[in-house]
Design an enzyme around this catalytic site. Structure first.
Site, short mmCIF file in Angstrom:
data_model
loop_
_atom_site.label_atom_id
_atom_site.label_comp_id
_atom_site.label_asym_id
_atom_site.label_seq_id
_atom_site.Cartn_x
_atom_site.Cartn_y
_atom_site.Cartn_z
N CYS A 54 -4.41 5.19 -2.27
CA CYS A 54 -5.50 6.12 -1.91
C CYS A 54 -5.53 7.34 -2.76
CB CYS A 54 -5.72 6.12 -0.61
SG CYS A 54 -4.27 7.21 0.25
N ASP A 102 0.99 -1.15 0.00
CA ASP A 102 0.01 -0.12 0.01
C ASP A 102 0.86 1.19 0.04
OD1 ASP A 102 -2.24 1.36 0.23
OD2 ASP A 102 -2.28 1.57 2.24
#
Length: 463
Positions: free
Chosen positions: A390, A337
């Site tokens: 994100c 991530d």
């Protein structure tokens, strides 16, 4: 003469202290001054808001306030940033001429006051009076006190008529951000994303078990993907039922998807790279994986360790720069991530468009490519790698994956399919990538709808 000079120096050295004492005698003024100071740090110095308002390490002027005033400052700043373009245009239309180019302090003062008048439950008279007092107390703005008074009173008188029209005509984001959204998603989707950014995000929980039961206890609903969602919290997170027992953790519904894309990880050695603060590490550990959580930040890893301890979960914690990390053996699966522009989290962090730039997006995309190449080298042949972030920007997502697949023989795309996770089908692209935006997951009203903007791709390491 020497005595007079010495006396003058003594008086000047006490000036800030005397002003601070005077401020404390005016209820609400220190909070407004802190808000203007922090708004300047965000807009002028591109400093992230979360760091400025951290209770332990935040801006000194913020940390001098009591908790009630700290909450007020955050509410003012989030509002001033969420509606910055609208506020700026309503201010500008009441000026006979633009503010001087160097009048940054005055501009921030006006934005702080106008945010209260237009959007917060604060009496207009209090917001105006405190702004005027603030202006008079600062040598940079004292001569504009009359302008502050007249301009803000005008905004207050006309807000019911002018605010709806202005909201309908602005996107409340910098031009660069709107342009990139439109190029990536088209006019209609970009407009829907910008509209979602004006709404406070709900709070999502990943629960260890019994989502329906926890939805009832927390006063929320269960999303199609299994996340529990609460529109408005009735208490601080730490005071909610289940917190002390480690029954759940806060994690946006979109952020909870990438770890699940690794499939059944029970008994596998899995690396969670760039792991802190640990939501995905917790998911993998709960699923039965032997997890190694890697992050470069000592402080963030300390937070991860505290979170895992509360949840009663275990993982090996490694502080290392990923690009230099060399494990003793390769992993069965890896989750990366990656650090990104965070443009998918604007609902929660409205400072992001104002602290980032197109150049930042490009630099972060280049870093992500390096991290992705490194992560691929840590997976056993035949093992899975999930890459996520994100960001809403294709440069950090679809374009990056396309470039990587065209330049390496070490990986093949492992397409994500609709049936593997309940509720995931609307978020999948034609070639099996995951893409969510704040305009997705329409549940009937803005406050309960949407989710963070997220991107994820899954790969197989070639043999």
């Amino acid at each position: 003469m020497n005595g007079a000079n010495a006396s003058g120096k003594r008086q000047r050295s006490r000036g800030p202290d005397l002003q601070a004492e005077n401020d404390l005698n005016i209820p609400g003024l220190p909070a407004r001054k802190a808000a203007a100071k922090l708004l300047a740090a965000v807009i002028d110095a591109k400093t992230p808001l979360d760091g400025l308002t951290d209770h332990e390490h935040g801006h000194p002027q913020f940390r001098t306030l009591d908790m009630r005033d700290r909450s007020l400052v955050r509410a003012i700043l989030i509002t001033a940033l969420r509606f910055r373009v609208t506020i700026g245009k309503l201010i500008a239309r009441r000026l006979e001429r633009p503010l001087p180019g160097n009048a940054h302090s005055l501009s921030h003062l006006l934005h702080v006051a106008a945010a209260q008048i237009l959007f917060l439950d604060i009496p207009d008279s209090a917001a105006v009076d405190l702004a005027v007092t603030h202006a008079k107390s600062d040598p940079r703005t004292a001569r504009f006190a009359g302008l502050v008074n007249g301009l803000l009173r005008g905004i207050a008188r006309a807000k019911d008529h002018q605010l709806p029209k202005m909201l309908a005509s602005t996107g409340d984001a910098p031009d660069w951000f709107i342009e990139r959204l439109t190029a990536a998603y088209g006019d209609d989707k970009a407009h829907a994303i910008l509209a979602a950014h004006r709404t406070e995000a709900p709070v999502d929980f990943t629960v260890k078990s019994d989502p329906e039961g926890w939805a009832e206890k927390l006063g929320g609903i269960v999303l199609p993907t299994g996340t529990v969602r609460v529109e408005h919290l009735a208490a601080n997170v730490a005071d909610l039922p289940g917190y002390g027992d480690g029954a759940w953790w806060v994690q946006d519904a979109a952020a909870a998807l990438p770890a699940r894309l690794l499939g059944d990880v029970a008994g596998l050695r899995v690396a969670d790279l760039c792991a802190a603060p640990g939501g995905k590490t917790a998911q993998l550990a709960m699923a039965g994986a032997d997890v190694t959580a890697v992050d470069a930040s000592k402080n963030r890893l300390a937070r991860l360790a505290v979170n895992l301890d509360r949840l009663g979960l275990r993982a090996e914690i490694v502080q290392a720069d990923l690009l230099d990390y060399q494990p003793a053996e390769l992993f069965d699966a890896v989750l990366l991530d990656a650090p990104c522009s965070s443009t998918g989290t604007v609902r929660r962090h409205p400072d992001v468009p104002w602290t980032k730039s197109p150049e930042d997006v490009a630099k972060l995309a280049a870093l992500q490519r390096k991290l992705l190449d490194k992560a691929l080298q840590l997976v056993k042949p035949g093992g899975r790698l999930v890459f996520s972030n994100c960001s809403l920007d294709p440069l950090e997502g679809e374009a990056l994956v396309e470039a990587m697949l065209g330049e390496t023989a070490l990986a093949t795309l492992d397409p994500i399919v609709a049936g593997e996770i309940d509720g995931i089908a609307p978020f999948l692209t034609a070639n099996g990538l995951l893409r969510t935006t704040p305009a997705d997951l329409d549940l009937g009203r803005p406050g309960i709808s949407g989710l963070d903007g997220f991107f994820a791709a899954r790969f197989r390491r070639a043999g």
